[in-house]
Design a protein around this motif. Sequence first.
Motif, PDB file in Angstrom:
ATOM      1  N   ILE A   1       6.099   0.200  22.268  1.00 14.85           N
ATOM      2  CA  ILE A   1       4.945   0.772  22.971  1.00 14.85           C
ATOM      3  C   ILE A   1       3.919  -0.324  23.228  1.00 14.85           C
ATOM      4  CG2 ILE A   1       3.100   2.490  22.925  1.00 14.85           C
ATOM      5  CD1 ILE A   1       4.756   4.075  20.868  1.00 14.85           C
TER       6      ILE A   1
ATOM      7  N   VAL B   1      -7.171   4.323  21.528  1.00 20.28           N
ATOM      8  CA  VAL B   1      -6.613   5.307  20.592  1.00 20.28           C
ATOM      9  C   VAL B   1      -7.712   6.281  20.119  1.00 20.28           C
ATOM     10  CG1 VAL B   1      -5.473   5.536  18.339  1.00 20.28           C
ATOM     11  CG2 VAL B   1      -4.870   3.652  19.860  1.00 20.28           C
TER      12      VAL B   1
ATOM     13  N   SER C   1     -11.775  15.763  23.489  1.00 20.83           N
ATOM     14  CA  SER C   1     -12.633  15.836  22.291  1.00 20.83           C
ATOM     15  C   SER C   1     -13.463  14.567  22.138  1.00 20.83           C
ATOM     16  CB  SER C   1     -11.754  16.021  21.048  1.00 20.83           C
ATOM     17  OG  SER C   1     -10.729  15.035  21.029  1.00 20.83           O
TER      18      SER C   1
ATOM     19  N   LYS D   1       0.387  -0.677  24.102  1.00 22.14           N
ATOM     20  CA  LYS D   1      -0.795   0.195  24.177  1.00 22.14           C
ATOM     21  C   LYS D   1      -1.833  -0.414  25.089  1.00 22.14           C
ATOM     22  CE  LYS D   1      -1.729   3.488  22.505  1.00 22.14           C
ATOM     23  NZ  LYS D   1      -1.437   4.911  22.890  1.00 22.14           N
TER      24      LYS D   1
ATOM     25  N   ASP E   1       2.420   9.061  25.503  1.00 21.47           N
ATOM     26  CA  ASP E   1       3.557   8.263  24.998  1.00 21.47           C
ATOM     27  C   ASP E   1       4.727   9.176  24.643  1.00 21.47           C
ATOM     28  OD1 ASP E   1       1.589   5.777  23.122  1.00 21.47           O
ATOM     29  OD2 ASP E   1       1.935   6.072  25.267  1.00 21.47           O
TER      30      ASP E   1
ATOM     31  N   ALA F   1      -9.214   8.616  21.646  1.00 26.31           N
ATOM     32  CA  ALA F   1     -10.294   8.424  22.624  1.00 26.31           C
ATOM     33  C   ALA F   1     -10.577   9.671  23.464  1.00 26.31           C
ATOM     34  CB  ALA F   1      -9.929   7.256  23.547  1.00 26.31           C
ATOM     35  N   GLY F   2      -9.701  10.690  23.388  1.00 24.83           N
ATOM     36  CA  GLY F   2      -9.845  11.865  24.261  1.00 24.83           C
ATOM     37  C   GLY F   2      -9.106  11.667  25.574  1.00 24.83           C
TER      38      GLY F   2
ATOM     39  N   LEU G   1       3.811   9.747  17.811  1.00 29.16           N
ATOM     40  CA  LEU G   1       4.252  10.868  18.657  1.00 29.16           C
ATOM     41  C   LEU G   1       5.473  10.503  19.508  1.00 29.16           C
ATOM     42  CD1 LEU G   1       0.783  12.340  19.731  1.00 29.16           C
ATOM     43  CD2 LEU G   1       2.322  13.137  17.943  1.00 29.16           C
TER      44      LEU G   1
ATOM     45  N   ALA H   1      -5.563  11.281  25.558  1.00 30.06           N
ATOM     46  CA  ALA H   1      -4.178  11.733  25.304  1.00 30.06           C
ATOM     47  C   ALA H   1      -3.179  10.583  25.318  1.00 30.06           C
ATOM     48  CB  ALA H   1      -3.771  12.814  26.305  1.00 30.06           C
ATOM     49  N   GLY H   2      -3.566   9.446  24.797  1.00 26.15           N
ATOM     50  CA  GLY H   2      -2.649   8.299  24.764  1.00 26.15           C
ATOM     51  C   GLY H   2      -1.384   8.597  23.989  1.00 26.15           C
TER      52      GLY H   2
END
Length: 288
Positions: free
Chosen positions: A89, A95, A248, A91, A105, A97-98, A67, A100-101
């Motif tokens: 990036i 990832v 989610s 991190k 980004d 995970a709900g 993204l 919005a990582g």
Amino acid sequence: MRYSVKAPAKINLSLDALSKRPDGYHEVAMIMTMVDLADRIDLTETNDDRITVDVSEGFVPNDHRNLAYQAADLLKKRFNVKKGVSIYITKRIPVAAGLAGGSSDAAATLKGLNQLWQLGLTQDELAELGAEIGSDVSFCVYGGTALATGRGEIIQQIASPPPCWVILAKPPIGVSTADVYKRLNVQDVQRANTKEMIRAIEEQNFNEICQNLHNVLETVTLDMYPEVRNIKEQMIRFGADGVLMSGSGPTVFGLVEHESRLNRVYNGLRGFCQDVYAVRLIRSSDTC
Ligand SMILES: C[C@@](CO)(OP(=O)(O)O)[C@H](O)COP(=O)(O)OP(=O)(O)OC[C@H]1O[C@@H](n2ccc(N)nc2=O)[C@H](O)[C@@H]1O
Ligand SMILES: Nc1ncnc2c1ncn2[C@@H]1O[C@H](COP(=O)(O)OP(=O)(O)O)[C@@H](O)[C@H]1O
């Protein structure tokens, strides 16, 4: 030239899905806020008119699927930028995970390249561009605490919740946002108390905030993954003041008002889950 930007994670204090739209998305009403668990985006200008992405974690794509790549590509094409950029990036946000990582980004890349390439875009213009990348990106451009409606791209900023600790616990599963929304039956869920949650935040009433935590996607994810239901139960058992799944899922967060209780909740969850974090809410007056 180099430019570094933090990309904080978000949690949903309230998530309601009101209807299914003709475009396949769901009409939502969500209260989202940022926590101080963040990825780091390092942007280095290059003269080769290319976009390259490297990521500290191997299981995140480093091509057009990333993204952050999509954010750079959108700006290059929309504003006819001939310069290139190398994106690194780091991190830290789990990832899928709900939290919005990926969306964060992308938002951080939009903000960083706006500076690096001196595009002169306003925050509203960046948020509008972000909506073309994903439904959560607009909120991540603004940060702070907000009511998100539409498919998540219409943002009304609201007051910050009172300071508190947040325990994040992510079981070792990746959840597909699309799959969860696809399985949701909007007619068959208890509505969230969006207005009451906003009032509780504006009144800085921590107990009312905990009472109004609600996420309609839990009905889907908790049935699909019983380990998420178990994490929720453990979070309550070890004394979190309020508990909810974020987005989610599968990450579950526990709000903890007093630091004296923090270790008990954190250490309790560590007995059930590898990915456990003790973080703070980012109040919009905090620098990030
Ligand atoms: C569920 C939430 C809650 O904050 O976050 P995450 O759990 O992903 O962090 C968001 O609504 C996720 O936003 P985001 O992850 O950007 O979704 P997108 O990439 O735009 O859409 C992925 C897919 O989710 C579904 N989708 C997304 C948003 C929405 N309002 N209705 C939907 O039905 C669509 O099937 C879409 O194809
Ligand atoms: N920069 C990124 N960071 C994390 N995941 C990314 C990124 N770019 C694309 N992705 C893809 O997006 C999905 C997870 O997105 P993420 O935002 O971490 O999850 P969520 O939407 O549940 O918060 C994964 O399939 C991952 O491969």
